[in-house]
Scaffold this motif. Structure first.
Motif, short mmCIF file in Angstrom:
data_model
loop_
_atom_site.label_atom_id
_atom_site.label_comp_id
_atom_site.label_asym_id
_atom_site.label_seq_id
_atom_site.Cartn_x
_atom_site.Cartn_y
_atom_site.Cartn_z
N PHE A 452 -2.86 -1.26 1.42
CA PHE A 452 -2.03 -1.85 0.36
C PHE A 452 -1.00 -0.82 -0.12
CE2 PHE A 452 -6.26 -3.74 0.26
CZ PHE A 452 -5.95 -5.08 0.49
N PRO A 453 -0.04 -0.48 0.73
CA PRO A 453 0.94 0.56 0.37
C PRO A 453 1.86 0.15 -0.78
CG PRO A 453 1.56 -0.51 2.43
CD PRO A 453 0.18 -1.00 2.09
N GLU A 454 1.90 -1.15 -1.09
CA GLU A 454 2.77 -1.62 -2.18
C GLU A 454 2.22 -1.27 -3.56
OE1 GLU A 454 -0.01 -5.14 -1.25
OE2 GLU A 454 0.89 -3.41 -0.24
N LEU A 455 0.96 -0.85 -3.64
CA LEU A 455 0.36 -0.52 -4.93
C LEU A 455 0.67 0.93 -5.32
CD1 LEU A 455 -3.10 -2.26 -4.47
CD2 LEU A 455 -1.36 -2.86 -6.15
N PRO A 456 0.95 1.18 -6.61
CA PRO A 456 1.32 2.54 -7.04
C PRO A 456 0.10 3.44 -7.20
CG PRO A 456 1.33 1.07 -8.92
CD PRO A 456 1.01 0.22 -7.72
N THR A 547 -4.34 5.66 -10.13
CA THR A 547 -3.20 4.84 -10.53
C THR A 547 -2.47 5.54 -11.68
OG1 THR A 547 -4.55 3.63 -12.12
CG2 THR A 547 -4.40 2.72 -9.89
N HIS A 557 -6.81 -10.42 -5.23
CA HIS A 557 -5.42 -10.14 -4.85
C HIS A 557 -4.58 -11.36 -5.20
CE1 HIS A 557 -1.86 -9.07 -2.62
NE2 HIS A 557 -2.41 -7.93 -2.22
N LYS A 559 -1.76 -12.43 -4.21
CA LYS A 559 -0.94 -13.01 -3.16
C LYS A 559 -1.71 -13.32 -1.88
CE LYS A 559 3.32 -10.75 -4.72
NZ LYS A 559 4.46 -9.88 -4.35
N GLN A 560 -2.96 -12.89 -1.81
CA GLN A 560 -3.75 -13.10 -0.60
C GLN A 560 -5.04 -13.82 -0.97
OE1 GLN A 560 -4.24 -9.57 1.83
NE2 GLN A 560 -2.21 -8.80 1.31
N PHE A 608 0.10 -4.67 -11.42
CA PHE A 608 1.00 -4.06 -10.44
C PHE A 608 1.60 -5.07 -9.45
CE2 PHE A 608 -2.16 -0.49 -11.16
CZ PHE A 608 -1.33 0.21 -12.03
N LEU A 609 0.94 -6.22 -9.28
CA LEU A 609 1.38 -7.21 -8.29
C LEU A 609 1.66 -8.53 -8.98
CD1 LEU A 609 -1.23 -6.57 -5.45
CD2 LEU A 609 1.17 -5.91 -5.42
#
Length: 611
Positions: A452-456, A547, A557, A559-560, A608-609
């Protein structure tokens, strides 16, 4: 000002065993018979235990305002076990602003022989008087007590923001004239928002204002003869037609896949297995993940002066860990308490913080110089604080215990890819074979950044030293904290750690980091550290994810579909794992988590998402 502790009840015992509140100048239960009073008002007033036998839902949920001696809970639990089908569960939510001390609770319940087994279990699990949603379980998980130590007018607004809905209400507490805060119209008139269709209520008081507020909330209220010398009591029903109860979002025909066998994955597997879900735990490392290579690990929350959400999250998780170790896995406990070594320049601020949180005396104690020398086996002019809210455990043993049930399948496997839809998740393993699961939960530690590279999240390197025990260090009976930590000797060696290096890489031991770990101890206790100045370069390197807000990412999640996240616990995996397991197990089984909504939001991936 919000403190970490709550004010204990000030009580006296009349006639030997009748608890009397000095704060509210009233008895906790009737002299005419506490058991008969509770049965008459609360159980019979709510149609119990008859409703337990034919209740259509999976969980019967009950809200009590005023836990007191726990007598209502114990009688309700006993009746539930006697009358409810064995596949049903009782979730009993009780709020108490002035809880009894453990000693007073034990004395108050001493005379009720018919409740001995349950009351003994309650006394053994009874939590410390800290502001928290404490979760206790009985009868192998069939009964869950969420015991909230906090003011009712603080907790009820939180419940209104949650998905909690109740089938019955015990409106207890002392009389409105003696305890008006308990009976404020702001929440009585909104009680319907917490009621399931056909919910019932009962209360010892029949005061007109209470009746009016409950009627305004939509309850049909009826006055009945009170118990003993009391003239009247009330019962009520929320007269709305039953709605079909939602079926569990996940069935139990296909297994759940947990990726990762560190403490987060193991705690979740244990919880889901208890709920009857088939679980497969897959990882390409030994049980316990990187923790498996540690002889010991220290857990103890550091509470901020303002007792913020981060403090509350880790306190909740620590208390769940501590209770689990004490009741289920005592052989994993290495020592209780931790000694914090404090420098002169930090001493005044430390005392101020502890006093502000009201942790001094009850949960911490200042260690005298002589006692500090005795406990550490070292000469020291430092200040010391013994933190009772801390334990040292054997992490690999704990993980092995959590996975011990043979219904939990363990695999050494590596996931290459996955596809998810509304019906489940298809996993593609490294060997190329495909397999179907109801859902997948990523408890993948530092590898989560790859998935999950999109997470900070930042990857932080940690290195600890392994040093040989000396005659002096063997006297150490509890872990020390000093900007690093030193555990008591196990198999004639100590763990001295640990670094926290941002933007660092490499699994090879670094001699410079080794020396930096040593210098932290040497600065505090030179005589203890001196023999390890030239110790061989031995230890372990691992990586953690953190984080920006230093809280984990736990939840579905957005989106998933059928994908859940449980990682970024940083250096606090032990303290965070059990709260995370409670949250995810509840979400996966379509139950309401036994956690404050603010904490659920604080760790949610939604921060975050965007959906």
């Amino acid at each position: 000002m919000t403190t970490a502790t709550v004010t204990p009840a000030a009580i006296e015992f009349l006639d030997g065993n009748i608890p009397y509140s000095c704060q509210f100048q009233d008895v906790y239960f009737s002299r005419a018979g506490g058991l008969d009073e509770s049965n008459y008002i609360y159980l019979n007033g709510n149609g119990l235990p008859q409703r337990f036998a034919d209740f259509p839902g999976a969980d019967f949920q009950l809200l009590e305002t005023g836990f007191g001696t726990g007598l209502n809970f114990l009688l309700t639990a006993q009746a539930f076990l006697a009358h409810a089908p064995k596949e049903k569960c009782l979730r009993y939510f009780s709020i108490e602003g002035f809880p009894l001390t453990a000693a007073d609770l034990q004395r108050a319940l001493h005379g009720f022989a018919s409740l001995n087994e349950l009351s003994q279990s309650l006394c053994e699990q009874y939590p410390p008087l800290l502001r928290n949603w404490h979760r206790l379980t009985f009868a192998n998980g069939r009964i869950e007590l969420i015991l909230v130590f906090d003011d009712v007018n603080t907790v009820l607004p939180q419940l209104l923001k949650s998905q909690w809905r109740f089938d019955a209400f015990y409106l207890d507490g002392f009389a409105p004239a003696r305890n008006p805060e308990m009976w404020q119209s702001e929440w009585l008139s909104r009680l319907n928002k917490l009621a399931r269709p056909q919910a019932t209520l009962a209360s010892f008081t029949a005061v007109g204002e209470v009746r009016r507020q409950l009627r305004q909330a939509g309850f049909d209220i009826e006055r009945r003869k009170g118990f003993g010398h009391k003239r009247e009591m009330i019962v009520g029903r929320f007269p709305h037609s039953p709605r079909p109860r939602p079926s569990p979002s996940l069935d139990k025909r296909e297994p759940l896949l947990i990726l990762g066998n560190g403490i987060a994955g193991c705690a979740l597997a244990y919880q889901l297995n208890k709920l009857g879900y088939p679980v497969i735990v897959a990882a390409n490392t030994a049980v316990g993940g990187t923790l498996a290579e540690h002889d010991c690990a220290v857990a103890g929350p550091r509470l901020s002066k303002d007792f913020d959400r981060r403090s509350r999250w880790y306190l909740n998780g620590f208390l769940q860990l501590q209770a689990f170790v004490a009741q289920q896995a005592p052989d994993t406990l290495l020592s209780k308490g931790v000694i914090d070594l404090i420098s002169d320049e930090d001493w005044a601020e430390t005392l101020e913080r502890l006093q502000h949180l009201e942790l001094h005396n009850h949960h911490t104690e200042v260690v005298s110089e002589n006692l500090l020398r005795q406990w550490t086996g070292a000469e020291s002019t430092l200040h010391g604080v013994l933190q009772h809210l801390a334990i040292t455990v054997a992490p690999q043993r704990l993980c092995q215990y959590l996975l011990a049930d043979n219904k939990i399948e363990q695999r050494q496997a590596q996931l290459n890819n996955y596809q998810c839809d509304d019906h489940g998740v298809q996993a593609e393993w490294h060997e190329g074979n495909l397999e179907r699961f109801t859902a997948v939960i990523f408890c993948t530690g530092s590898d989560s950044a790859n998935w999950f590279p999109e997470l900070p999240m930042s990857r932080v390197r940690g290195q600890y030293n392994l040093v040989p025990a000396t005659e002096q260090s063997r006297e150490l009976k509890q872990s020390l904290r000093f900007g690093g930590y030193l555990c008591p000797a196990i198999e004639n060696r100590h763990i001295l750690g640990a670094s926290f290096e941002h933007d660092a890489d490499g699994l090879e031991l670094d001699a410079a980091i080794h020396r930096a770990n040593w210098r932290k101890l040497h600065k505090r206790v030179p005589s203890l550290a001196a023999p390890w100045r030239s110790a061989p370069l031995q230890g372990q390197v691992g990586f953690r994810l953190v984080t920006p807000d230093r809280l984990p990412i736990v939840g579905a999640h957005p989106k998933q579909t059928r994908v859940y996240l449980n990682f970024a616990h940083g250096a606090h995996g032990l303290m965070s794992a059990f709260s995370s397991a409670e949250l995810l197990a509840a979400q996966l089984s379509n139950r309401v988590p036994a956690l404050p909504p603010a904490l659920i939001k604080a760790v949610s991936p939604l921060r975050f998402l965007n959906p």
